[in-house]
Write a protein that holds these residues in place. Structure first.
Motif, PDB file in Angstrom:
ATOM      1  N   ALA A 181       0.834  -1.213   0.000  1.00 22.93           N
ATOM      2  CA  ALA A 181       0.000   0.000   0.000  1.00 22.93           C
ATOM      3  C   ALA A 181       0.865   1.257   0.000  1.00 22.93           C
ATOM      4  N   ARG A 182       1.998   1.180   0.676  1.00 26.09           N
ATOM      5  CA  ARG A 182       2.955   2.289   0.679  1.00 26.09           C
ATOM      6  C   ARG A 182       3.413   2.573  -0.748  1.00 26.09           C
ATOM      7  N   LEU A 183       3.691   1.475  -1.470  1.00 25.55           N
ATOM      8  CA  LEU A 183       4.206   1.631  -2.826  1.00 25.55           C
ATOM      9  C   LEU A 183       3.121   2.125  -3.784  1.00 25.55           C
ATOM     10  N   THR A 184       1.895   1.653  -3.604  1.00 23.10           N
ATOM     11  CA  THR A 184       0.839   2.107  -4.523  1.00 23.10           C
ATOM     12  C   THR A 184       0.519   3.581  -4.279  1.00 23.10           C
ATOM     13  N   HIS A 185       0.676   4.032  -3.016  1.00 19.76           N
ATOM     14  CA  HIS A 185       0.559   5.474  -2.755  1.00 19.76           C
ATOM     15  C   HIS A 185       1.588   6.234  -3.585  1.00 19.76           C
ATOM     16  N   CYS A 186       2.815   5.700  -3.600  1.00 18.13           N
ATOM     17  CA  CYS A 186       3.891   6.355  -4.361  1.00 18.13           C
ATOM     18  C   CYS A 186       3.539   6.408  -5.847  1.00 18.13           C
ATOM     19  N   MET A 187       2.994   5.304  -6.355  1.00 19.74           N
ATOM     20  CA  MET A 187       2.641   5.252  -7.787  1.00 19.74           C
ATOM     21  C   MET A 187       1.639   6.343  -8.135  1.00 19.74           C
ATOM     22  N   ARG A 188       0.590   6.454  -7.301  1.00 22.18           N
ATOM     23  CA  ARG A 188      -0.456   7.453  -7.583  1.00 22.18           C
ATOM     24  C   ARG A 188       0.099   8.869  -7.479  1.00 22.18           C
ATOM     25  N   TRP A 189       0.882   9.118  -6.416  1.00 20.46           N
ATOM     26  CA  TRP A 189       1.406  10.475  -6.222  1.00 20.46           C
ATOM     27  C   TRP A 189       2.419  10.851  -7.297  1.00 20.46           C
ATOM     28  N   LEU A 190       3.086   9.850  -7.872  1.00 22.63           N
ATOM     29  CA  LEU A 190       4.031  10.149  -8.951  1.00 22.63           C
ATOM     30  C   LEU A 190       3.287  10.759 -10.142  1.00 22.63           C
ATOM     31  N   GLY A 191       2.067  10.297 -10.372  1.00 18.60           N
ATOM     32  CA  GLY A 191       1.253  10.878 -11.440  1.00 18.60           C
ATOM     33  C   GLY A 191       0.978  12.353 -11.186  1.00 18.60           C
ATOM     34  N   VAL A 192       0.724  12.688  -9.929  1.00 17.73           N
ATOM     35  CA  VAL A 192       0.502  14.098  -9.556  1.00 17.73           C
ATOM     36  C   VAL A 192       1.771  14.906  -9.832  1.00 17.73           C
ATOM     37  N   ALA A 193       2.932  14.331  -9.486  1.00 15.47           N
ATOM     38  CA  ALA A 193       4.203  15.042  -9.716  1.00 15.47           C
ATOM     39  C   ALA A 193       4.415  15.277 -11.210  1.00 15.47           C
ATOM     40  N   GLN A 194       4.169  14.241 -12.007  1.00 16.36           N
ATOM     41  CA  GLN A 194       4.397  14.373 -13.454  1.00 16.36           C
ATOM     42  C   GLN A 194       3.462  15.424 -14.055  1.00 16.36           C
ATOM     43  N   ARG A 195       2.206  15.402 -13.619  1.00 16.60           N
ATOM     44  CA  ARG A 195       1.266  16.387 -14.177  1.00 16.60           C
ATOM     45  C   ARG A 195       1.658  17.798 -13.741  1.00 16.60           C
ATOM     46  N   SER A 196       2.117  17.943 -12.522  1.00 21.00           N
ATOM     47  CA  SER A 196       2.522  19.269 -12.038  1.00 21.00           C
ATOM     48  C   SER A 196       3.676  19.803 -12.873  1.00 21.00           C
ATOM     49  N   LEU A 197       4.631  18.912 -13.148  1.00 23.09           N
ATOM     50  CA  LEU A 197       5.774  19.337 -13.975  1.00 23.09           C
ATOM     51  C   LEU A 197       5.299  19.694 -15.388  1.00 23.09           C
ATOM     52  N   ASP A 198       4.391  18.897 -15.937  1.00 22.33           N
ATOM     53  CA  ASP A 198       3.880  19.179 -17.284  1.00 22.33           C
ATOM     54  C   ASP A 198       3.215  20.557 -17.338  1.00 22.33           C
ATOM     55  N   ILE A 199       2.429  20.856 -16.318  1.00 20.05           N
ATOM     56  CA  ILE A 199       1.743  22.156 -16.269  1.00 20.05           C
ATOM     57  C   ILE A 199       2.768  23.285 -16.171  1.00 20.05           C
ATOM     58  N   ALA A 200       3.763  23.092 -15.307  1.00 19.91           N
ATOM     59  CA  ALA A 200       4.783  24.123 -15.111  1.00 19.91           C
ATOM     60  C   ALA A 200       5.578  24.352 -16.400  1.00 19.91           C
ATOM     61  N   ALA A 201       5.888  23.246 -17.103  1.00 22.85           N
ATOM     62  CA  ALA A 201       6.677  23.373 -18.335  1.00 22.85           C
ATOM     63  C   ALA A 201       5.884  24.109 -19.415  1.00 22.85           C
ATOM     64  N   GLN A 202       4.579  23.807 -19.501  1.00 26.47           N
ATOM     65  CA  GLN A 202       3.727  24.521 -20.473  1.00 26.47           C
ATOM     66  C   GLN A 202       3.719  26.019 -20.166  1.00 26.47           C
ATOM     67  N   TYR A 203       3.554  26.339 -18.908  1.00 27.44           N
ATOM     68  CA  TYR A 203       3.498  27.742 -18.502  1.00 27.44           C
ATOM     69  C   TYR A 203       4.838  28.420 -18.789  1.00 27.44           C
ATOM     70  N   ALA A 204       5.941  27.718 -18.453  1.00 28.27           N
ATOM     71  CA  ALA A 204       7.275  28.290 -18.631  1.00 28.27           C
ATOM     72  C   ALA A 204       7.597  28.522 -20.108  1.00 28.27           C
ATOM     73  N   ASN A 205       6.989  27.725 -20.981  1.00 28.90           N
ATOM     74  CA  ASN A 205       7.209  27.901 -22.420  1.00 28.90           C
ATOM     75  C   ASN A 205       6.434  29.085 -22.977  1.00 28.90           C
ATOM     76  N   THR A 206       5.290  29.374 -22.390  1.00 23.34           N
ATOM     77  CA  THR A 206       4.401  30.361 -23.013  1.00 23.34           C
ATOM     78  C   THR A 206       4.431  31.727 -22.324  1.00 23.34           C
ATOM     79  N   ARG A 207       4.714  31.763 -21.057  1.00 19.50           N
ATOM     80  CA  ARG A 207       4.740  33.038 -20.334  1.00 19.50           C
ATOM     81  C   ARG A 207       6.096  33.711 -20.546  1.00 19.50           C
ATOM     82  N   GLU A 208       6.075  35.026 -20.818  1.00 19.70           N
ATOM     83  CA  GLU A 208       7.325  35.750 -21.049  1.00 19.70           C
ATOM     84  C   GLU A 208       7.632  36.690 -19.903  1.00 19.70           C
ATOM     85  N   SER A 209       8.927  36.863 -19.630  1.00 22.73           N
ATOM     86  CA  SER A 209       9.322  37.941 -18.728  1.00 22.73           C
ATOM     87  C   SER A 209      10.702  38.436 -19.164  1.00 22.73           C
TER      88      SER A 209
END
Ligand code: FAD
Length: 424
Positions: free
Chosen positions: A255-283
């Motif tokens: 169960a400890r490991l399956t928690h890790c599996m699910r949360w890894l999906g959250v990490a990957q999606r967070s990075l994907d969102i951040a990368a999209q934003y970092a590509n499109t937002r200018e400063s």
């Protein structure tokens, strides 16, 4: 030879899960309320769609209506499902039900399986796991378990208090840990304990309150429970009397490991969102991602996610090949819990003000993931387990091969000084 390739059928399953989450689950996230959770009717519909897509109960044996995946296959599917907090719910592989289903499959009698496992797999009921107690009872230290169960005729009478029991409100039954005898179990540091299947409508098993918490959107919340003269029959004992802590390990390591599996999906999606934003937002004349400090955050997150994934795959392999993976799951749980917290935090930082809005899922992830560093063993406890194992191995090597401190053998004058008791 280490082979990291996925078989064509597993690749197909991965892609189908990803597509299902993208097309059916993520659009429903707007209905996930931070106070009331996700509407039951909507969950029912998502589950119907998951079943139609052939993606339901991936972890359960086919005999009981699941897909019969092993741990390595689960690590692929659970990560994809975990891209949304609703994904595991839709596939009926979320905590605590997923761990409880595993335990029931391993330990329950045929009659208990028919009564509890089948409706749980079918998504007709939810369940909870009641182990933790308020002080001075069991928290990180299970040997402090105070809830007791004593025999009365052919029944058992349970008394005690539990808290932070996830999913208790609205659950059909609880798996409740109770001390069943004085004296010592197999592990001399722990009392004898047993597990009981308690129907939630048992008048002796009362929810006192749903505890207001940081991650309030879990189905059924985290509840405090008063157990007062709760009478259950002999058939309510899960497995053998006195084996509760052994079964807790049967449940907790995977169960400890399956928690890790699910949360890894959250990490990957967070990075994907951040990368999209970092590509499109200018400063200051360029996209955010071209600023070195933002690029560094993205690189660190990608690297840590990769390491976390490999740790999960390895621990899954150890479990699949018959190991208990206690050491590996402790390392993986600590690393993944801390990685996901860091990755979500960085993603939120990269997205700036947009990151904290409810337009993106990052704020919800941020609130929800913090507890993962505490439940299923706080990081400090896992680090203790890891260090103990390392020190034990070192002591064994010293005993079998003789103790020669690294470097000392090549410096006879220093070892000679030590032998004379002059210190190094
Ligand atoms: C969101 C959430 C959901 C949960 N769901 C469930 C559930 O469904 N069922 C259930 O039974 N329990 C559940 N729990 C309880 C969870 O299992 C416990 O929180 C966990 O075991 C730690 O116990 P505790 O919180 O009592 O921490 P305590 O024992 O009070 O310890 C507090 C802190 O002290 C530190 N600490 C403790 N011992 C040591 C040590 N030896 N060395 C170094 N530091 C130490 C750690 O930092 C720890 O976080 C849940 C908890 C949370 C937060």
């Amino acid at each position: 030879m280490i082979d990291f390739s996925l078989s064509p059928s597993l690749m197909d399953l991965k892609e189908r899960t990803a597509a299902f989450v993208r097309e059916y689950v993520i659009p429903e996230e707007r209905y996930l309320d931070e106070h009331t959770g996700f509407p039951a009717e909507k969950l029912k519909e998502l589950r119907r769609q998951a079943r139609a897509a052939g993606l339901f109960a991936p972890h359960v044996e086919e005999e009981w209506g699941g897909m019969g995946l092993n741990m390595r296959e689960m690590s692929i599917v659970f990560e994809e499902a975990g891209h949304s907090l609703l994904g595991p719910l839709a596939l009926n592989c979320s905590a605590p039900d997923e761990g409880n289903m595993h335990l029931l499959e391993m330990v329950a009698t045929q009659a208990q399986k028919e009564r509890y496992l089948r409706p749980l797999v079918e998504g007709e009921i939810r369940s909870c796991f009641a182990m933790t107690e308020p002080p001075p009872g069991a928290g990180t230290d299970p040997s402090l378990l105070r809830t007791s169960a004593v025999r009365r005729g052919s029944d058992w009478v349970i008394n005690g208090d539990k808290w932070y029991i996830t999913g208790a409100e609205g659950a059909g039954f609880a798996i409740c840990m109770a001390r069943t005898e004085d004296g010592q179990g197999q592990d001399s540091r722990q009392p004898r304990a047993s597990m009981f299947l308690v129907d939630m409508d048992n008048p002796g098993f009362q929810i006192v309150r749903k505890i207001p918490s940081l991650d309030a959107d879990f189905a059924g919340g985290h509840c405090e429970i008063a157990i007062r003269d709760c009478v259950v029959p002999e058939e309510a004992v899960l497995g053998a009397v006195g084996e509760g802590f052994k079964y807790a390990q049967v449940r907790l390591a995977p169960a400890r490991l399956t928690h890790c599996m699910r949360w890894l999906g959250v990490a990957q999606r967070s990075l994907d969102i951040a990368a999209q934003y970092a590509n499109t937002r200018e400063s200051f004349g360029q996209s955010l991602g071209k600023h070195q400090m933002v690029a560094e955050m993205i690189a660190d997150s990608a690297t840590e996610i990769h390491a976390a994934r490999l740790m999960i795959w390895h621990a899954a392999w150890v479990l699949d090949t018959g190991g208990n993976a206690k050491y590996e799951t402790s390392m993986t749980k600590t690393y993944v819990a801390e990685t996901v917290n860091r990755v979500v935090d960085r993603a939120l930082q990269i997205c700036g003000s947009h990151g904290i809005s409810m337009d993106l899922p990052l704020a919800t992830f941020y609130r929800s993931v913090r507890a993962f560093r505490i439940y299923d063993g706080p990081s400090e406890i896992h680090r203790t387990v890891i260090a103990r194992q390392v020190l034990k191995s070192a002591a064994q090597v010293a005993q079998t091969e003789g103790f020669v401190p690294e470097g000392a053998a090549t410096r006879p004058e220093t070892t000679e000084a030590a032998r004379r008791g002059e210190g190094l």
